[in-house]
Design an enzyme around this catalytic site. Structure first.
Site: not given
Ligand code: VGL
Ligand code: ZN
Length: 198
Positions: A9, A47, A49, A53, A82, A107, A152
């Site tokens: 990330d 990351d 989303h 989310h 984010h 993810k 993470c």
């Protein structure tokens, strides 16, 4: 022994000026690029989303960022919006060497479940597919770097150790959020799990 570097990330929203900025998050980029040459494989995570989310505080009326809520899979920290898919905040830091990556794992795209780990969503059972990718390529050893150490990176390292990979976290190329002692908790858990913290 086949050794992969997993870069967690390193995205604009986790760097200074981003929506969920990790202090000095940008300072690890050069060191990570330099490290890549020594590995059989380089894998990046991102990351990723959808807007709205369920891990965003904005999706929970009356809730503020950095509070918690109970989800069907357990307690979830609520974050500022984010790494929304396709935005500049979700892009990799512009100086990160993405050319060397064999694989990019996205993810957190399931609207109902967050995913800190590169291996499983936060229900600890829904796989991302990374385990199968590593095993089918014969990768046995993993070194993890990136953001954030206590979320993470730690969740990924713990899952990797549980799955039987030999796991190291190179701490000088990670930076932490450190929310309510989360860094100390994450480091203790990684040590207990046999993660090599260097
Ligand atoms: C992360 C919080 C929310 C991380 C991702 O990359 O550590 N932390 N989403
Ligand atoms: Zn996230």
């Amino acid at each position: 022994m086949t050794h992969a570097l997993i870069v967690i990330d390193v995205q604009n929203d986790f760097c200074p000026g981003g929506a969920l900025a990790v202090e000095d998050g940008n300072q690890i980029v050069g060191g990570i690029n330099a490290l890549m040459a020594g590995f059989d494989s380089v894998i990046l995570t991102q990351d990723w989303h959808p807007a709205g989310h369920s891990s965003f505080a904005s999706a929970h009326p009356g809730q503020a960022p950095f509070g918690t809520t109970e989800m069907p899979y357990g307690t979830q920290v609520l974050w500022p919006d984010h790494c929304v898919q396709g935005t500049e905040g979700a892009a990799f830091h512009r100086d990160l060497n993405t050319t060397r990556a064999d694989m990019i794992v996205r993810k957190g795209f399931n609207p109902a479940i967050d995913s800190y780990s590169a291996f499983f969503e936060n229900d600890r059972t829904t796989p991302t597919g990374l385990e199968g990718y590593l095993r089918t390529r014969g990768i046995t050893d993993l070194t993890l770097v990136g953001l954030a150490t206590d979320f993470c990176v730690a969740y990924s390292a713990l899952d990797a150790a549980r799955l039987g990979f030999a796991v190291s976290v190179q701490e000088d190329l990670c930076r932490a959020i450190d929310l309510n002692g989360s860094l100390a908790t994450a480091k203790a858990a990684m040590k207990d799990a046999g993660v090599n913290l260097g």
